[in-house]
Structures are given as structure tokens and as C-alpha cells.
Write an enzyme that holds these catalytic residues in place. Structure first.
Site, PDB file in Angstrom:
ATOM      1  N   HIS A   1       0.825  -1.221   0.000  1.00  0.00           N
ATOM      2  CA  HIS A   1       0.000   0.000   0.000  1.00  0.00           C
ATOM      3  C   HIS A   1       0.853   1.262   0.000  1.00  0.00           C
ATOM      4  CE1 HIS A   1      -3.257  -2.737   0.602  1.00  0.00           C
ATOM      5  NE2 HIS A   1      -2.901  -3.060   1.813  1.00  0.00           N
TER       6      HIS A   1
ATOM      7  N   HIS B   1      -4.480  -0.566   7.646  1.00  0.00           N
ATOM      8  CA  HIS B   1      -4.301  -0.937   6.241  1.00  0.00           C
ATOM      9  C   HIS B   1      -3.062  -1.788   5.986  1.00  0.00           C
ATOM     10  CE1 HIS B   1      -5.616  -0.755   2.178  1.00  0.00           C
ATOM     11  NE2 HIS B   1      -4.785   0.162   1.740  1.00  0.00           N
TER      12      HIS B   1
HETATM   13 FE   FE2 Z   1      -7.083  -1.998   4.407  1.00  0.00          FE
END
Ligand code: FE2
Length: 449
Positions: free
Chosen positions: A313, A340
Site C-alpha cells: 500500500h 491498512h
Molecule cells: Fe485496508
């Protein structure tokens, strides 16, 4: 969906965060922990796992969870699901388990997702509660009642009395700040919403007793046009109510609450945040509203991190950072928690707001008005840990390790808070990363990290 109209309010105190990670090398930045753990396979828990057990009794309420129900912390939203029929939407509550003398009646809803039909989802607001008081509450009235309890936060104003009382509280963790990605149901065939139910039963042992402050993650979106499901966030918004209207928000994905001595702002990584959007305008008006005398600590929750040196990410949070980071510095946000990334990382106090397209100033610099950014997406998940880090460790990164764990933020007074991150492999008292955090308004000196 009904129930858009909860009143305002929110509290705080000791805060628990759950997230995950593991470890690797070193470098120019801070510490890259070399902690070596047994490789944890991301094995899916079977549907008949004991933690998913259905409570006994006909139509017994399950998946019980609570969150703050107003702006100031004098209300609680109680939510639960009954499987066979609606049953009662009422909650009996009071300060003694033997005398539940008050009653509130909520609403019930169901939703369909492809070939799944939810149980009967109840949301009930308990309001006008006393501060700093233990309440007992009963759901499933008339069929298979179950009783739980919670504690309201102390009143927020930073009186010595409140803070001293706060310090004396032996309980570890009074509120959970959850930074998104709840059930991961969207990763199963047909985005099987049964996984929302199993997850709801799994976490009930905590969510029924402590307010969990919810942040929406990407796994809450459930946008599946191939299944005929084109309304984003349907399961999440049906199951988890938050008091967004109390802070003037127009959607449940961004909102704020006050809890004891903290002002907590929840931002939406997956709702528009560009200039002129509702979220942008809301935050622009929200930040000047924060009263650092009444709530000395300013904490922001979001899903996608702005400062993340893992290869997972990477830079996904960059566009929101560009929009909002100057405000975080201007208003001296103390701490930002994000999820995340399935690992743990803590930044130095840094900002990266000098860049103007042509001046080349695009490197984060130390900034004592900037928040500490903590990525704590390491609660555990189907996808496993994010173990691959960018090298060398960037200068903004103070500590990183890819292990599962959680953190506790213990706000002591208006100048000091103690923060500790606990990896799952250690004993409960062991802090694998810890720091005294100094308030940016009342004690803005550099931390010793
Ligand atoms: Fe996530």
C-alpha cells in the site's frame, strides 16, 4: 436503512489499538526491529470455530457491540443481531445489574447482499448517561436476555480531579480505536456476509463492554456490481452506527467525538476529500472547533497511512496527505493512527508540506508541530503480515516491525501520555516499542525517541 439520527457525543481514556506486523533490517532512519517470530500462517478460522459460537437460547441476541453515541460521551449506541425474528428492540439498563430501571427502544433493520440476508440488526441509543459511571444493560428482552456492562468516560474538562481519577483507574483500556478493515467478508466467495456475523460474534467479548470507535477501511466497501451490489458500504453502515451527525458530518465515514480529555477525529480514506468535497469542508471547520483546554489531546484515525515505509500500500495515503497535512501541522495534531498495512511502524514528528511543485522541497523534515504517525494495521488478517520494507529505512521512520500486536495509549494528564506497542508473542506487560508522548499544545518539547 433507518437510524440516521443519533444525537451527539463522544469520550476517551485509555485507548487500545489493535493491528499487526513482523521484522527485518536497519538503516538511516530509526529502528527496524530484527525480532524473529514463528511464521504465522494466515489460516482462516473455520465457521464452527468456538469463538464464533452462537449464544444459547431461542433468538438470543448476538454480535453485541457498543460505540459512543454522542459528541461528549454521555450516550452509547448498543447494537446486536437476533437471528430468527426481530424480537424486542428495547434495552433495559441501570447502574445495578439487579435494578435495570431505565429503558430505551431502538430500531431494527435487515439488509440483503447478493444471496445473503442478514439477521435482524438492532441499534438502540442510551442517552443522558452520567459521566464516569458503570452501567449494566440487557438485550433480548422477553426471549433470551443477555446482560453486559460498560463504563462512561469522565467528564472532559481538564480538571485535576478528573485527571487524577483517570490516572488511578486500574483498568487497562477503556476504549478501542479501531482503524478499519473489520470482517474481511469481501474476500470470500460472493463476498459472503456470513463472515460479518462470525466476526461480530468473535469480537463480542470486547465490543459489548467497551466502545469501539469505528473507522471504515477498504474491506468495508463491498462494491460488487458483478453480484448486483452497487451501493458501497452497505453491510458496514447497516451493522455499525456512529454518531456522525453530532459533529456536523453528513456521512458516517468521517466524524468526531470527544471522550474525556481527547478529541478524536475519524477520517475516511475511501470518501472524497478533495477541495470543496463534504469531507474537506467538514474538516476545515472541525479543526478550529477543537478546544485544547477542554480536550488537550487531538488524535486522528484513518485507514490508509500517510507515512508508511513498507512495500504494501505504498503511497496510497499520499493524496489525502497532500490535502490535509498542512492543517495537521497548523492545529498541532498529537497523534495519527492508521491501519491498512499489516505491520507496525512509528514515525518521528515530521511534516512534508513545503513542496510547491517547483521548489524541490519534497523530503519530510522534523517538525515539532507535526503529529507522530503510527501505522498499526497488525491486528491479524487473512492476508498475513506485510514483511517487505523499503530500504533503507526512511529518515521519518522511527521504529518498524512486522508482527501482529496492539498498542495502548494511556493519557496521564494534559501534558503526558504513555504509548506502548505489544507484539502478540510477548507477555501482556511487555512493550516492544514505547514512548512518552508530549502534548503539542501544553508540552511541545521533543520526545526522547
Ligand atoms: Fe485496508
Amino acid at each position: 436503512m433507518g437510524g440516521r439520527g443519533w444525537p451527539r457525543g463522544v469520550p476517551l481514556g485509555l485507548v487500545v489499538l489493535a493491528l499487526l506486523l513482523n521484522a527485518a533490517a536497519l538503516c538511516r532512519g530509526g529502528v527496524t526491529s530484527r525480532f524473529v517470530r514463528l511464521q504465522e500462517k494466515a489460516v482462516d478460522m473455520p465457521l464452527n470455530a468456538d469463538v464464533f459460537r452462537i449464544p444459547p437460547g431461542y433468538n438470543a441476541p448476538q454480535q453485541v457491540h457498543i460505540t459512543q453515541g454522542d459528541y461528549e460521551g454521555r450516550a452509547i449506541i448498543v447494537s446486536w443481531i437476533t437471528p430468527a425474528q426481530p424480537g424486542s428492540s428495547a434495552v433495559l439498563y441501570g447502574t445495578s445489574p439487579k435494578k435495570l430501571s431505565s429503558q430505551a427502544v431502538g430500531i431494527v433493520l435487515r439488509y440483503m447482499f447478493h444471496n445473503y440476508t442478514s439477521g435482524f440488526i438492532h441499534h438502540c441509543l442510551l442517552k443522558d448517561l452520567e459521566y464516569d459511571t458503570q452501567y449494566f444493560y440487557m438485550v433480548g428482552i422477553g426471549q433470551s436476555p443477555r446482560t453486559f456492562w460498560f463504563r462512561t468516560p469522565p467528564k472532559s474538562f481538564d480538571s485535576n480531579k478528573t485527571l487524577a481519577h483517570y490516572e488511578a483507574n486500574p483498568k487497562k483500556g477503556q476504549t478501542v480505536l479501531f482503524v478499519g478493515d473489520l470482517s474481511y467478508a469481501d474476500t470470500y466467495p460472493n463476498q459472503d456476509n456470513v463472515r460479518w456475523d462470525t466476526w461480530g460474534r468473535f469480537v463480542e467479548r470486547s465490543t459489548a463492554y467497551q466502545p469501539w470507535i469505528w473507522t471504515a477501511g477498504n474491506h468495508e466497501i463491498h462494491f460488487a456490481p458483478e453480484l448486483g451490489e452497487t451501493v458501497p458500504f452497505k453491510p458496514y453502515t447497516s451493522r455499525y452506527f456512529v454518531p456522525y451527525q453530532a459533529s456536523g458530518s453528513i456521512a458516517p465515514f468521517w466524524y468526531s467525538i470527544r471522550r474525556a480529555s481527547a478529541h478524536i477525529i475519524v477520517l475516511a480514506s475511501y470518501s472524497a476529500y478533495g477541495k470543496y468535497t463534504p469531507q474537506y469542508k467538514w474538516l476545515e471547520e472541525e479543526l478550529p472547533r477543537v478546544n485544547r483546554s477542554e480536550t488537550p489531546w487531538l488524535i486522528v484515525l484513518m485507514h490508509s497511512p500517510w507515512y508508511n515505509s513498507y512495500n504494501y500500500h505504498y503511497m496510497e495515503g499520499e493524496t489525502m496527505r497532500v490535502m490535509f497535512e498542512p492543517w495537521f501541522v497548523k492545529y498541532k495534531v498529537d497523534l495519527v493512527f492508521a491501519g491498512h498495512v499489516h505491520a507496525y511502524e512509528r514515525s518521528h514528528r515530521v511534516s512534508n508540506i513545503a513542496y510547491n511543485i517547483v521548489n524541490g522541497k519534497c523530503t519530510p523534515v522534523r517538525d515539532q508541530s507535526a503529529p507522530v504517525y503510527i501505522t498499526i494495521g497488525d491486528g491479524g488478517n487473512l492476508e498475513g503480515l506485510a514483511t517487505n520494507m523499503t530500504e533503507p529505512q526512511p529518515g521519518y521512520s522511527a521504529f518498524r516491525e512486522a508482527s501482529f500486536g496492539h498498542a495502548v495509549l494511556d493519557i496521564k494528564n494534559r501534558t503526558h501520555a504513555h504509548y506502548g506497542w505489544h507484539r502478540n508473542q510477548d507477555g501482556a506487560a511487555v512493550e516492544a516499542d514505547s514512548l512518552w508522548i508530549y502534548n503539542r499544545v501544553w508540552n511541545p518539547k521533543p520526545e526522547t525517541d
